[in-house]
Design a protein around this motif. Structure first.
Motif, mmCIF file in Angstrom:
data_model
loop_
_atom_site.group_PDB
_atom_site.id
_atom_site.type_symbol
_atom_site.label_atom_id
_atom_site.label_comp_id
_atom_site.label_asym_id
_atom_site.label_seq_id
_atom_site.Cartn_x
_atom_site.Cartn_y
_atom_site.Cartn_z
ATOM 1 N N TRP A 1 2.136 -6.212 -7.372
ATOM 2 C CA TRP A 1 1.806 -6.837 -8.656
ATOM 3 C C TRP A 1 3.060 -7.466 -9.235
ATOM 4 O O TRP A 1 4.186 -7.164 -8.824
ATOM 5 C CB TRP A 1 1.219 -5.836 -9.645
ATOM 6 C CG TRP A 1 2.084 -4.635 -9.930
ATOM 7 C CD1 TRP A 1 2.009 -3.413 -9.317
ATOM 8 C CD2 TRP A 1 3.176 -4.547 -10.856
ATOM 9 N NE1 TRP A 1 2.981 -2.584 -9.819
ATOM 10 C CE2 TRP A 1 3.706 -3.238 -10.766
ATOM 11 C CE3 TRP A 1 3.756 -5.435 -11.765
ATOM 12 C CZ2 TRP A 1 4.790 -2.815 -11.542
ATOM 13 C CZ3 TRP A 1 4.838 -5.021 -12.534
ATOM 14 C CH2 TRP A 1 5.331 -3.710 -12.423
ATOM 15 N N SER A 2 2.863 -8.355 -10.184
ATOM 16 C CA SER A 2 3.991 -8.989 -10.866
ATOM 17 C C SER A 2 3.616 -9.270 -12.315
ATOM 18 O O SER A 2 2.449 -9.498 -12.637
ATOM 19 C CB SER A 2 4.405 -10.298 -10.177
ATOM 20 O OG SER A 2 3.354 -11.250 -10.238
ATOM 21 N N THR B 1 -0.476 -3.726 -1.192
ATOM 22 C CA THR B 1 -0.724 -4.361 -2.486
ATOM 23 C C THR B 1 0.597 -4.534 -3.233
ATOM 24 O O THR B 1 1.611 -3.908 -2.912
ATOM 25 C CB THR B 1 -1.681 -3.531 -3.365
ATOM 26 O OG1 THR B 1 -1.118 -2.226 -3.577
ATOM 27 C CG2 THR B 1 -3.050 -3.393 -2.709
ATOM 28 N N GLY C 1 -0.538 -4.613 -12.926
ATOM 29 C CA GLY C 1 -1.653 -4.737 -11.991
ATOM 30 C C GLY C 1 -1.928 -3.465 -11.214
ATOM 31 O O GLY C 1 -2.623 -3.502 -10.183
ATOM 32 N N LEU D 1 3.245 -12.882 -3.882
ATOM 33 C CA LEU D 1 3.663 -12.818 -5.288
ATOM 34 C C LEU D 1 4.500 -14.041 -5.652
ATOM 35 O O LEU D 1 4.362 -14.592 -6.757
ATOM 36 C CB LEU D 1 4.453 -11.537 -5.550
ATOM 37 C CG LEU D 1 3.651 -10.230 -5.514
ATOM 38 C CD1 LEU D 1 4.583 -9.035 -5.659
ATOM 39 C CD2 LEU D 1 2.577 -10.196 -6.602
ATOM 40 N N ARG E 1 8.346 -7.212 -10.396
ATOM 41 C CA ARG E 1 7.420 -7.076 -9.263
ATOM 42 C C ARG E 1 7.566 -5.704 -8.616
ATOM 43 O O ARG E 1 8.628 -5.073 -8.707
ATOM 44 C CB ARG E 1 7.713 -8.121 -8.188
ATOM 45 C CG ARG E 1 7.627 -9.565 -8.614
ATOM 46 C CD ARG E 1 8.347 -10.454 -7.618
ATOM 47 N NE ARG E 1 9.793 -10.171 -7.615
ATOM 48 C CZ ARG E 1 10.634 -10.533 -6.650
ATOM 49 N NH1 ARG E 1 10.192 -11.168 -5.573
ATOM 50 N NH2 ARG E 1 11.917 -10.232 -6.731
ATOM 51 N N ALA F 1 -2.030 -9.306 -9.392
ATOM 52 C CA ALA F 1 -2.066 -8.294 -8.335
ATOM 53 C C ALA F 1 -2.581 -8.967 -7.075
ATOM 54 O O ALA F 1 -3.529 -9.761 -7.133
ATOM 55 C CB ALA F 1 -2.965 -7.122 -8.720
ATOM 56 N N GLN G 1 -6.092 -10.008 -9.020
ATOM 57 C CA GLN G 1 -6.108 -10.070 -10.487
ATOM 58 C C GLN G 1 -5.140 -11.146 -10.944
ATOM 59 O O GLN G 1 -4.044 -11.283 -10.409
ATOM 60 C CB GLN G 1 -5.667 -8.725 -11.091
ATOM 61 C CG GLN G 1 -5.469 -8.740 -12.607
ATOM 62 C CD GLN G 1 -4.845 -7.447 -13.123
ATOM 63 O OE1 GLN G 1 -4.915 -6.419 -12.472
ATOM 64 N NE2 GLN G 1 -4.222 -7.497 -14.291
ATOM 65 N N THR H 1 -5.754 -2.369 -10.725
ATOM 66 C CA THR H 1 -6.456 -3.215 -9.760
ATOM 67 C C THR H 1 -5.994 -2.929 -8.337
ATOM 68 O O THR H 1 -6.811 -2.810 -7.412
ATOM 69 C CB THR H 1 -6.216 -4.692 -10.098
ATOM 70 O OG1 THR H 1 -6.721 -4.965 -11.406
ATOM 71 C CG2 THR H 1 -6.903 -5.607 -9.098
ATOM 72 N N ALA H 2 -4.681 -2.832 -8.136
ATOM 73 C CA ALA H 2 -4.142 -2.596 -6.798
ATOM 74 C C ALA H 2 -4.569 -1.232 -6.261
ATOM 75 O O ALA H 2 -4.922 -1.105 -5.074
ATOM 76 C CB ALA H 2 -2.614 -2.703 -6.841
#
Length: 403
Positions: free
Chosen positions: A326-327, A324, A284, A389, A228, A376, A351, A287-288
């Protein structure tokens, strides 16, 4: 109007090259695209989207003989956006005599030894390192620092990265040998926090940049684990790393496109260079970044390869959702994948990519990209992003049967 001829060496399906409104990055009335891609991606191309399709083994880019594949075809531009395809694309430009980034420049964004030498010579702090042909050659470096990292010079996706903490581990690696045919380097392990800084860049100057902190190690990919990161909230660390990013990019004033800088803050809070990629970040990040800045890193990577300027930006994140994260979530067990039983849904979930299909074998992840799901999210600050997340991971249910 005469259409410009583009050789696009792609690791993803052609429909990925679209704006949020659905329009193509390469409008057919402006560009005559020759698409070099995996056969399964070529089969998905709609009639009229591209002029020619050439099947390519994208998974073996070191051996890509692109000039032989394109034959006597003439092109105005060569485009590639995936890390392992940058050098083959640069060699094709040189073979065809077309404008764009060549091999010498690309090596500074791809070869971990060449880039550290370059940025160190320009005053950027880098880990102490040396190129090795076998692990035992790193014994002196291990003696000096007590812990080192050994990895492929052209590595991607954290594949075949080894953390070495003592001489027993080093000798085990010596007996085991390296997994690939690439050159290897060993470098000082930097104790501290690790970050990635993603930028849209115009002539060595970031047009927009996001600084994110990793929350997990990304050298191993344990079952039921994850990798992450989240963007930093306003504060001294953010300002320090943005300035460091500007200094690094200023050392390659010729570069325009998307940049992915990996960096550390050591135990004294000082920034240290790790590596720099001249391409969009994975997972991600695309997208982020688009949510936060209104800019596509993928499109930003393509525009300079077509002789065009990187865009300044578009609609930005809502004021209540600027953060933002993501993972990449890894499978909970090995076996045979049967299906996703439950998937999270929320308006803050930007996402959720679920690559497994029923019947796929679930094997031990070897690369960071061998994920069960990629997500994301957005939120008001880093804490909320981290909570969301965790909510995403809890909300993924799967059936995997043992074999």
């Amino acid at each position: 109007m005469t259409r410009q001829r583009v050789a696009l060496v792609s690791h993803v399906g052609y429909d990925t090259y679209r704006h949020p409104d659905g329009s193509l990055f390469f409008p057919p009335d402006e560009y005559d695209v020759t698409l070099l891609a995996r056969p399964r991606h070529l089969a998905q191309v709609s009639p009229g989207q591209v002029g020619r399709c050439i099947p390519v083994d994208i998974d073996a880019p070191a051996g890509l003989a692109l000039p032989e594949l394109v034959g006597d075809a003439a092109f105005d531009w060569v485009v590639a956006t995936q890390e392992r395809l940058l050098l083959p694309a640069a060699r094709l430009r040189e073979a065809l005599g077309v404008a764009g980034q060549g091999t010498e420049q690309t090596l500074l964004l791809r070869d971990k030894v060449a880039m550290k030498r370059h940025f160190s010579a320009h005053g950027i702090r880098v880990p102490e390192f040396l190129e090795v042909s076998e692990p035992a050659q790193a014994a002196g470096l291990l003696d000096r620092f007590g812990q080192i990292v050994v990895k492929p010079v052209h590595g991607a996706g954290s594949f075949d990265v080894h953390m070495v903490r003592d001489h027993d581990q080093l000798m085990r690696l010596q007996r085991q040998g390296f997994a690939g045919q690439d050159r290897y380097e060993a470098e000082e392990f930097i104790t501290g926090r690790q970050f990635h800084i993603d930028s849209a860049v115009s002539n060595g100057v970031p047009v927009a940049a996001s600084v994110s902190q990793y929350l997990d190690s990304h050298e191993t990919f344990p079952l039921d684990g994850q990798i992450r990161s989240h963007t930093l909230d306003d504060g001294p660390d953010l300002e320090l790393l943005l300035e460091f990013n500007r200094a690094v990019l200023g050392c390659i004033g010729w570069f325009s496109g998307a940049a992915h800088l990996e960096a550390f803050l050591d135990t004294h809070g000082s920034p240290v260079f790790c590596e720099l990629g001249g391409r969009p970040g994975g997972a991600g990040i695309e997208t982020a970044f688009r949510h936060r800045h209104g800019i596509s890193l993928l499109h930003s990577s393509i525009l300079p390869q077509l002789g065009r300027q990187v865009a300044d930006g578009g609609p930005r994140a809502r004021p209540d959702r600027p953060a933002t994260g993501w993972s990449m979530v890894y499978p909970p067990r090995l076996g045979r994948f049967r299906g996703y039983d439950a998937l999270p849904k929320a308006d803050w979930l930007l996402q959720l990519t679920t690559p497994y299909r029923p019947g796929d074998p679930v094997r031990p992840p070897r690369r960071s990209t061998d994920a069960l799901a990629v997500a994301a999210v957005c939120g008001r600050d880093a804490a909320e992003v981290v909570d969301r997340l965790a909510e995403v991971k809890r909300g993924i249910g799967v059936t995997i049967t043992p074999e």
